[in-house]
Write a protein that holds these residues in place. Structure first.
Motif, PDB file in Angstrom:
ATOM      1  N   GLY A  19      -6.327  -6.326  -4.254  1.00  0.00           N
ATOM      2  CA  GLY A  19      -5.579  -5.087  -4.035  1.00  0.00           C
ATOM      3  C   GLY A  19      -4.474  -4.905  -5.046  1.00  0.00           C
ATOM      4  N   TYR A  23      -3.991  -2.026  -7.832  1.00  0.00           N
ATOM      5  CA  TYR A  23      -2.763  -1.223  -7.805  1.00  0.00           C
ATOM      6  C   TYR A  23      -2.088  -1.173  -9.180  1.00  0.00           C
ATOM      7  CZ  TYR A  23       1.650   0.721  -6.284  1.00  0.00           C
ATOM      8  OH  TYR A  23       2.757   1.533  -6.138  1.00  0.00           O
ATOM      9  N   GLU A  32      -5.273   3.338  -7.116  1.00  0.00           N
ATOM     10  CA  GLU A  32      -4.387   3.133  -5.974  1.00  0.00           C
ATOM     11  C   GLU A  32      -5.089   3.350  -4.635  1.00  0.00           C
ATOM     12  OE1 GLU A  32      -0.710   5.236  -6.501  1.00  0.00           O
ATOM     13  OE2 GLU A  32      -0.317   4.233  -8.405  1.00  0.00           O
ATOM     14  N   GLU A  33      -6.134   4.171  -4.614  1.00  0.00           N
ATOM     15  CA  GLU A  33      -6.865   4.392  -3.365  1.00  0.00           C
ATOM     16  C   GLU A  33      -7.607   3.129  -2.932  1.00  0.00           C
ATOM     17  OE1 GLU A  33      -9.348   7.862  -3.583  1.00  0.00           O
ATOM     18  OE2 GLU A  33      -7.730   9.086  -4.378  1.00  0.00           O
ATOM     19  N   LYS A  36      -5.117   0.432  -1.847  1.00  0.00           N
ATOM     20  CA  LYS A  36      -4.611   0.617  -0.486  1.00  0.00           C
ATOM     21  C   LYS A  36      -5.578   0.025   0.539  1.00  0.00           C
ATOM     22  CE  LYS A  36      -2.938   4.111   2.772  1.00  0.00           C
ATOM     23  NZ  LYS A  36      -2.881   3.144   3.782  1.00  0.00           N
ATOM     24  N   ASP A  40      -4.335  -2.951   2.844  1.00  0.00           N
ATOM     25  CA  ASP A  40      -4.329  -2.736   4.301  1.00  0.00           C
ATOM     26  C   ASP A  40      -5.092  -3.834   5.023  1.00  0.00           C
ATOM     27  OD1 ASP A  40      -2.746  -0.481   4.114  1.00  0.00           O
ATOM     28  OD2 ASP A  40      -4.413   0.931   4.355  1.00  0.00           O
TER      29      ASP A  40
END
Length: 49
Positions: A19, A23, A32-33, A36, A40
């Motif tokens: 991740g 990022y 960035e999608e 996330k 998460d």
């Protein structure tokens, strides 16, 4: 990418690191999608950096 292989093996820290790579665009195109999603998932394991 070793983190991706570790993710497939269920390594929770690797999920966070992938991740982070997405990022910041470290060794991979910045997204960035997708970042996330990975961050998460890592957060559900209690890993937040």
């Amino acid at each position: 990418m070793y983190y991706s292989k570790a993710c497939l093996l269920g390594d929770k820290q690797a999920i966070y690191e992938v991740g982070r790579c997405y990022y910041y665009g470290i060794g991979i195109n910045k997204n960035e999608e997708i970042a996330k999603i990975y961050l998460d998932i890592a957060n559900t394991y209690g890993i937040d950096g």
